[in-house]
Design an enzyme around this catalytic site. Structure first.
Site, PDB file in Angstrom:
ATOM      1  N   THR A 166      -4.552  -9.060   0.112  1.00  0.00           N
ATOM      2  CA  THR A 166      -3.987  -9.175  -0.958  1.00  0.00           C
ATOM      3  C   THR A 166      -4.384 -10.059  -1.958  1.00  0.00           C
ATOM      4  O   THR A 166      -4.823 -11.404  -1.642  1.00  0.00           O
ATOM      5  CB  THR A 166      -2.280  -8.959  -0.685  1.00  0.00           C
ATOM      6  OG1 THR A 166      -1.543  -8.887  -2.107  1.00  0.00           O
ATOM      7  CG2 THR A 166      -1.872 -10.252   0.140  1.00  0.00           C
ATOM      8  N   HIS A 226       6.198  -0.444  -2.728  1.00  0.00           N
ATOM      9  CA  HIS A 226       5.673   0.335  -3.715  1.00  0.00           C
ATOM     10  C   HIS A 226       5.559   1.657  -3.606  1.00  0.00           C
ATOM     11  O   HIS A 226       4.979   2.465  -4.255  1.00  0.00           O
ATOM     12  CB  HIS A 226       4.055  -0.328  -4.088  1.00  0.00           C
ATOM     13  CG  HIS A 226       4.049  -1.609  -4.553  1.00  0.00           C
ATOM     14  ND1 HIS A 226       2.943  -2.397  -4.870  1.00  0.00           N
ATOM     15  CD2 HIS A 226       5.084  -2.445  -5.155  1.00  0.00           C
ATOM     16  CE1 HIS A 226       3.101  -3.629  -5.301  1.00  0.00           C
ATOM     17  NE2 HIS A 226       4.319  -3.619  -5.588  1.00  0.00           N
ATOM     18  N   ASN A 282       0.926  -1.396  -0.120  1.00  0.00           N
ATOM     19  CA  ASN A 282       0.122  -0.046  -0.183  1.00  0.00           C
ATOM     20  C   ASN A 282       0.641   1.020   0.008  1.00  0.00           C
ATOM     21  O   ASN A 282       1.974   1.225   0.651  1.00  0.00           O
ATOM     22  CB  ASN A 282      -0.928  -0.035   1.142  1.00  0.00           C
ATOM     23  CG  ASN A 282      -1.776  -1.093   1.118  1.00  0.00           C
ATOM     24  OD1 ASN A 282      -2.135  -1.693  -0.013  1.00  0.00           O
ATOM     25  ND2 ASN A 282      -2.354  -1.330   2.176  1.00  0.00           N
ATOM     26  N   ILE A 283       0.222   2.166  -0.751  1.00  0.00           N
ATOM     27  CA  ILE A 283       1.205   3.516  -0.689  1.00  0.00           C
ATOM     28  C   ILE A 283       0.510   4.355  -0.039  1.00  0.00           C
ATOM     29  O   ILE A 283       0.968   5.455   0.343  1.00  0.00           O
ATOM     30  CB  ILE A 283       1.048   3.982  -2.306  1.00  0.00           C
ATOM     31  CG1 ILE A 283      -0.240   3.997  -2.950  1.00  0.00           C
ATOM     32  CG2 ILE A 283       1.952   3.187  -3.032  1.00  0.00           C
ATOM     33  CD1 ILE A 283      -0.166   4.772  -4.217  1.00  0.00           C
ATOM     34  N   ASP A 284      -0.678   4.038   0.886  1.00  0.00           N
ATOM     35  CA  ASP A 284      -1.008   5.092   1.924  1.00  0.00           C
ATOM     36  C   ASP A 284      -0.329   4.969   3.162  1.00  0.00           C
ATOM     37  O   ASP A 284       0.682   4.215   3.336  1.00  0.00           O
ATOM     38  CB  ASP A 284      -2.745   4.792   2.304  1.00  0.00           C
ATOM     39  CG  ASP A 284      -2.623   3.421   2.999  1.00  0.00           C
ATOM     40  OD1 ASP A 284      -2.205   2.811   3.876  1.00  0.00           O
ATOM     41  OD2 ASP A 284      -3.432   2.518   2.486  1.00  0.00           O
ATOM     42  N   ASN A 336      -8.236 -12.832   4.427  1.00  0.00           N
ATOM     43  CA  ASN A 336      -8.934 -12.138   3.152  1.00  0.00           C
ATOM     44  C   ASN A 336     -10.479 -12.546   3.421  1.00  0.00           C
ATOM     45  O   ASN A 336     -10.875 -13.358   3.725  1.00  0.00           O
ATOM     46  CB  ASN A 336      -8.374 -12.635   1.813  1.00  0.00           C
ATOM     47  CG  ASN A 336      -8.748 -11.731   0.679  1.00  0.00           C
ATOM     48  OD1 ASN A 336      -9.611 -11.287   0.325  1.00  0.00           O
ATOM     49  ND2 ASN A 336      -7.315 -11.256   0.124  1.00  0.00           N
TER      50      ASN A 336
HETATM   51  P1  NAD Z   1      -5.987  -5.943  -4.986  1.00  0.00           P
HETATM   52  O1  NAD Z   1      -6.953  -4.869  -5.208  1.00  0.00           O
HETATM   53  O2  NAD Z   1      -5.504  -6.867  -6.082  1.00  0.00           O
HETATM   54  O3  NAD Z   1      -6.479  -6.926  -3.957  1.00  0.00           O
HETATM   55  C1  NAD Z   1      -7.317  -6.550  -2.910  1.00  0.00           C
HETATM   56  C2  NAD Z   1      -7.555  -7.740  -2.016  1.00  0.00           C
HETATM   57  O4  NAD Z   1      -8.212  -7.389  -0.870  1.00  0.00           O
HETATM   58  C3  NAD Z   1      -8.354  -8.647  -2.438  1.00  0.00           C
HETATM   59  O5  NAD Z   1      -8.100 -10.080  -2.710  1.00  0.00           O
HETATM   60  C4  NAD Z   1      -9.710  -8.707  -1.779  1.00  0.00           C
HETATM   61  O6  NAD Z   1     -10.494  -9.813  -1.726  1.00  0.00           O
HETATM   62  C5  NAD Z   1      -9.229  -8.102  -0.222  1.00  0.00           C
HETATM   63  N1  NAD Z   1     -10.290  -7.211   0.360  1.00  0.00           N
HETATM   64  C6  NAD Z   1     -10.958  -6.464  -0.014  1.00  0.00           C
HETATM   65  N2  NAD Z   1     -11.680  -5.870   1.105  1.00  0.00           N
HETATM   66  C7  NAD Z   1     -11.296  -6.333   2.197  1.00  0.00           C
HETATM   67  C8  NAD Z   1     -11.318  -6.432   3.486  1.00  0.00           C
HETATM   68  N3  NAD Z   1     -12.086  -5.579   4.007  1.00  0.00           N
HETATM   69  N4  NAD Z   1     -10.497  -7.363   4.446  1.00  0.00           N
HETATM   70  C9  NAD Z   1      -9.829  -8.363   4.017  1.00  0.00           C
HETATM   71  N5  NAD Z   1      -9.584  -8.320   2.785  1.00  0.00           N
HETATM   72  C10 NAD Z   1     -10.192  -7.584   1.708  1.00  0.00           C
HETATM   73  O7  NAD Z   1      -4.731  -5.509  -4.177  1.00  0.00           O
HETATM   74  P2  NAD Z   1      -3.186  -5.801  -3.869  1.00  0.00           P
HETATM   75  O8  NAD Z   1      -3.326  -7.289  -3.723  1.00  0.00           O
HETATM   76  O9  NAD Z   1      -2.834  -4.870  -2.486  1.00  0.00           O
HETATM   77  O10 NAD Z   1      -2.516  -5.409  -5.094  1.00  0.00           O
HETATM   78  C11 NAD Z   1      -1.475  -4.876  -4.797  1.00  0.00           C
HETATM   79  C12 NAD Z   1      -1.555  -3.431  -5.440  1.00  0.00           C
HETATM   80  O11 NAD Z   1      -2.465  -2.548  -5.259  1.00  0.00           O
HETATM   81  C13 NAD Z   1      -0.306  -2.825  -5.339  1.00  0.00           C
HETATM   82  O12 NAD Z   1       0.182  -2.276  -6.244  1.00  0.00           O
HETATM   83  C14 NAD Z   1      -0.652  -1.404  -4.371  1.00  0.00           C
HETATM   84  O13 NAD Z   1       0.300  -0.593  -4.212  1.00  0.00           O
HETATM   85  C15 NAD Z   1      -2.084  -1.336  -4.777  1.00  0.00           C
HETATM   86  N6  NAD Z   1      -3.109  -0.504  -4.021  1.00  0.00           N
HETATM   87  C16 NAD Z   1      -2.786   0.140  -2.982  1.00  0.00           C
HETATM   88  C17 NAD Z   1      -3.753   1.017  -2.075  1.00  0.00           C
HETATM   89  C18 NAD Z   1      -3.418   1.573  -1.091  1.00  0.00           C
HETATM   90  O14 NAD Z   1      -2.266   1.932  -0.687  1.00  0.00           O
HETATM   91  N7  NAD Z   1      -4.247   1.571  -0.245  1.00  0.00           N
HETATM   92  C19 NAD Z   1      -5.039   0.813  -2.584  1.00  0.00           C
HETATM   93  C20 NAD Z   1      -5.261   0.116  -3.930  1.00  0.00           C
HETATM   94  C21 NAD Z   1      -4.428  -0.647  -4.619  1.00  0.00           C
END
Ligand code: NAD
Length: 220
Positions: free
Chosen positions: A162, A103, A86-88, A188
Site C-alpha cells: 500500500t 473499500h 482491495n476490492i478484488d 513494499n
Molecule cells: P496504490 O496504487 O496507491 O499503491 C500500490 C502500492 O503497491 C505502491 O506503494 C507500490 O509500490 C506497491 N507495489 C506495487 N507492486 C508491488 C508488489 N509486487 N509487491 C509489493 N508492493 C507492490 O494502492 P493502495 O495503497 O492500495 O491504494 C488504495 C486504493 O487502491 C484503494 O482505494 C483500493 O481500493 C484501490 N485499488 C484496489 C485494487 C484491487 O482491488 N486489487 C487495485 C487497484 C487499486
C-alpha cells in the site's frame, strides 16, 4: 499471536491487477472524477458502472498469488485479520476467512434506492438502479468498528503493498505507534509515504517477501 494485516493494491499486482498510483496504474488511463467519486454516481452513473464492470471482468482472468496463499496459511497458525483496501476477491479465493473489505467488493453491487446489496460476477451495464458496492472518493469506508477492533487488539501490524496515500488506511500506523504500541512491518517494492513510521521494513515483491515472512512466523 493476533496479527492485523493491511493489504493494498500491491499484493494483487503480481496476479495481474493494476495498482492505482504506480506507473501504468489505473489512474494514468482514467480520470478519478469521472469514474470513482460520489458525485460521478449522481452525474455519470453509466460511466461509473462501466468502469467497475471492466474491473469485475478482470477478476475472471486472475488467480491468487503466492502472497495471498501465504497469508491464508498464516491464518492456520495465528489469529489473523486482513484489513484490505482491495476490492478484488483474491484473499478469499486463496482461503483467507477473516477478511475486512474497507473499500467494498467488486462482486457486490447495491440498489441505489434501497441500499440492498446483491452479489454479481457479471456486467451491470446500463441498469440505472444499480451502483458498485465500493467506497468511492467522497464516501465513508465500510466496517469501521471491526477494523478498529482488529487494530486495537493486535500484537503485530503488517502493511503489504500500500502506498500510504489513501485515508483512512494511511493513518492506521499512527494508531499502532501511539496507542496500541506493538511492532510493525512494511512490505513494499519501494519506499512509501509512511515507510518511516514502521519498525521493520522489507523491500521486495509481495510474492517472495510475504511468503518468506510467513515462513518465519509459522516456525516461531
Ligand atoms: P496504490 O496504487 O496507491 O499503491 C500500490 C502500492 O503497491 C505502491 O506503494 C507500490 O509500490 C506497491 N507495489 C506495487 N507492486 C508491488 C508488489 N509486487 N509487491 C509489493 N508492493 C507492490 O494502492 P493502495 O495503497 O492500495 O491504494 C488504495 C486504493 O487502491 C484503494 O482505494 C483500493 O481500493 C484501490 N485499488 C484496489 C485494487 C484491487 O482491488 N486489487 C487495485 C487497484 C487499486
Amino acid at each position: 499471536m493476533k496479527i492485523a494485516i493491511l493489504t493494498g493494491a500491491g499484493i494483487s499486482a503480481e496476479s495481474g491487477i493494476q495498482t492505482f498510483r504506480d506507473e501504468n496504474g489505473t489512474w494514468q488511463n482514467h480520470d478519478v472524477q469521472d469514474v470513482a467519486t460520489a458525485i460521478a454516481v449522481k452525474t455519470n452513473l453509466h460511466k461509473v458502472n462501466s468502469f467497475y464492470d471492466a474491473r469485475r471482468r478482470v477478476l475472471k482472468q486472475v488467480e491468487p498469488n503466492a502472497a495471498h496463499l501465504a497469508l491464508a496459511e498464516l491464518e492456520k497458525h495465528h489469529d489473523v485479520t486482513i484489513i484490505t483496501q482491495n476490492i478484488d476477491d483474491l484473499h478469499e479465493r486463496a482461503g483467507s476467512k477473516n477478511v475486512i473489505h474497507i473499500h467494498g467488493e467488486l462482486k457486490k453491487i447495491r440498489k441505489i434506492d434501497t441500499n440492498q446489496v446483491l452479489e454479481t460476477s457479471e456486467d451491470v451495464g446500463l441498469d440505472p438502479s444499480i451502483r458498485p458496492h465500493v467506497c468511492l472518493f467522497g464516501e465513508s469506508p465500510f466496517f469501521l468498528h471491526e477494523t478498529m477492533k482488529a487494530l486495537y487488539e493486535c500484537d503485530l501490524f503488517i502493511a503489504i503493498g500500500t502506498s500510504g496515500n489513501v485515508s483512512p488506511a494511511c493513518y492506521y500506523i499512527d494508531k499502532i505507534n501511539h496507542v496500541v504500541k506493538v511492532p510493525s512491518i512494511e512490505i513494499n517494492i519501494r519506499e512509501t509515504a509512511i515507510t518511516s513510521k514502521f519498525k521493520r521494513i522489507i523491500r521486495g515483491p509481495a510474492t517472495t517477501a510475504v511468503a518468506k515472512l510467513v515462513e518465519e512466523f509459522i516456525s516461531k
